[in-house]
Enzyme design. Structure first.
Site, PDB file in Angstrom:
ATOM      1  CG  HIS A 234      59.271  16.714  42.624  1.00  0.00           C
ATOM      2  ND1 HIS A 234      58.800  16.396  43.879  1.00  0.00           N
ATOM      3  CD2 HIS A 234      59.257  18.069  42.561  1.00  0.00           C
ATOM      4  CE1 HIS A 234      58.519  17.502  44.540  1.00  0.00           C
ATOM      5  NE2 HIS A 234      58.800  18.543  43.765  1.00  0.00           N
ATOM      6  CG  ASP A 236      60.523  22.200  42.425  1.00  0.00           C
ATOM      7  OD1 ASP A 236      59.980  21.084  42.578  1.00  0.00           O
ATOM      8  OD2 ASP A 236      60.623  23.028  43.343  1.00  0.00           O
ATOM      9  NE  ARG A 301      55.915  19.600  55.635  1.00  0.00           N
ATOM     10  CZ  ARG A 301      56.260  19.993  54.423  1.00  0.00           C
ATOM     11  NH1 ARG A 301      55.555  19.619  53.386  1.00  0.00           N
ATOM     12  NH2 ARG A 301      57.295  20.774  54.243  1.00  0.00           N
TER      13      ARG A 301
END
Ligand SMILES: C=C1C[C@]23C[C@H]1CC[C@H]2[C@@]12CCC[C@@](C)(C(=O)O1)[C@H]2[C@@H]3C(=O)O
Ligand SMILES: O=C(O)CCC(=O)C(=O)O
Ligand SMILES: [Fe+2]
Length: 352
Positions: A234, A236, A301
């Site tokens: 993607h 932002d 993570r």
């Protein structure tokens, strides 16, 4: 003052695109989360080895820029043109304040599922716990949980910790203030470089603080990391995004001619991504980097992102040339276009 929730209200999501998988009870990769076949060797390279520093065969990654460097402005411009991203050191944000936010993120994501679901994002809402907003645009689900904050997190935090929400709110607020200050500094530098007219800069540094969103990201350990996707590719929806990843790598940036390039964690530095709005304002001179996150078998993570935006009623347009490649669009309208069309959003406001 309009808020992000207003932009999203008209684009409600189905609950299956909000409620994450209960990763704590999962031993094998469900088909709903299997993006690749094991023989798709090139699709998601490297992460099965669980190394924190990848052997990229010397492929250069995004530049590291020292904010104290007298040429920082020009270097940022070059990085935005070539990559749409860079790492920033000497940024002035206290690393211990960032670590405190990461600690809060861990405290939240480590909660039992039924606790986290108390702060579930509502179908037409912007804040709270849930899958990434972009979930409906992909045929498979991501190996990821998120928590979105716009303004004060207190109403969501109270749902989780009715008596002890203050610690969370305080840490977030301290972080938010520093990110806003850094974001304003970077905006001024980048706008100077682009020679943006004075009247277009009036919103920068204004006291209304609704123009930033914080996203806490969590990528649990994954039984088959090669076949899963942490966060799907993607760009932002922001002017730019300031990101901190913990010592577990996983972020990759797409570079034409090279493919997916790892961004290795660099202690003390922050990652800056050019978002769609800077791409538009710069009339496509600055790239908005396509990025994704890969996951690991044995390492969880966490990351924290700050999305910096002009006010929702600000009208975005290319501010640097006559032959504008994009039409004028308010920040709020663009959030709506992106919510509805995702990857097609930029071409939908393209003038050609
Ligand atoms: C200010 C923003 C930016 C948002 C929407 C809103 C709040 C949450 C952000 C994210 C965070 C996770 C990736 C992303 C793609 C997602 O799904 O939610 C981001 C999205 C965007 O960049 O569009
Ligand atoms: O987790 C990461 O490193 C990236 C997160 C991201 O791309 C986002 O929150 O928009
Ligand atoms: Fe992102």
């Amino acid at each position: 003052m309009a808020t992000l929730s207003e932009a999203y209200r008209e684009h409600p999501l189905h609950l299956r695109h909000i409620i994450p998988l209960d990763f704590s009870s999962i031993q094998t990769l469900p088909d709903s989360h299997a993006w690749f076949h094991d023989h798709d060797r090139d699709s998601v390279p490297d992460q099965n080895r669980d190394h924190d520093h990848n052997d990229d065969g010397g492929i250069p990654s995004i530049p590291i820029i020292d904010l104290a460097d007298p040429n920082a402005m020009e270097l940022m411009g070059m990085a935005c043109e070539n990559w749409g991203a860079f790492q920033l050191k000497n940024h002035g944000v206290s690393m211990s304040d960032i670590e405190e936010v990461e600690k809060e993120a861990k405290r939240f994501f480590d909660l039992p599922t039924d606790q986290k679901l108390k702060a579930l994002r509502s179908p037409g809402g912007a804040t709270g716990y849930g899958r990434a907003r972009i979930s409906p645009f992909f045929p498979k689900f991501m190996w990821h949980e998120g928590f979105t904050i716009v303004g004060s997190p207190s109403s969501d935090a109270k749902k989780i910790w009715p008596n002890d929400y203050q610690t969370f709110c305080d840490k977030i607020e301290i972080f938010q203030k520093q990110m806003k200050a850094l974001a304003e500094k970077l905006t001024r530098m980048i706008f100077n470089l682009l020679e943006i007219p004075e009247q277009e800069k009036k919103w920068v540094g204004s006291t209304n603080s609704n123009n930033g969103a914080i996203q806490l990201n969590f990528y649990p350990v994954c039984p088959e990391p090669n076949r899963a996707m942490g966060l799907a590719p993607h760009t932002d929806t922001s002017l730019f995004t300031i990101l901190h990843q913990n010592q577990t790598n996983g972020l990759q940036i797409f570079k034409e001619g090279k493919g997916w390039v790892h961004v290795n964690p660099n202690p003390n530095s922050l990652i800056v991504h050019t978002g769609d709005f800077l791409h538009i304002i710069s009339n496509a001179r600055f790239k908005c980097a396509l990025h994704r996150v890969v996951v690991k078998r044995t390492k969880k993570r966490y990351s924290v992102a700050y999305f910096h935006n002009p006010p929702l009623d600000y009208v975005i347009s290319p501010l640097v040339v006559n032959d504008a490649r994009f039409r004028r669009v308010s920040v709020k309208e663009y959030f709506g276009i992106k919510a509805k069309n995702f990857g097609e959003a930029l071409s939908l406001i393209s003038t050609s």
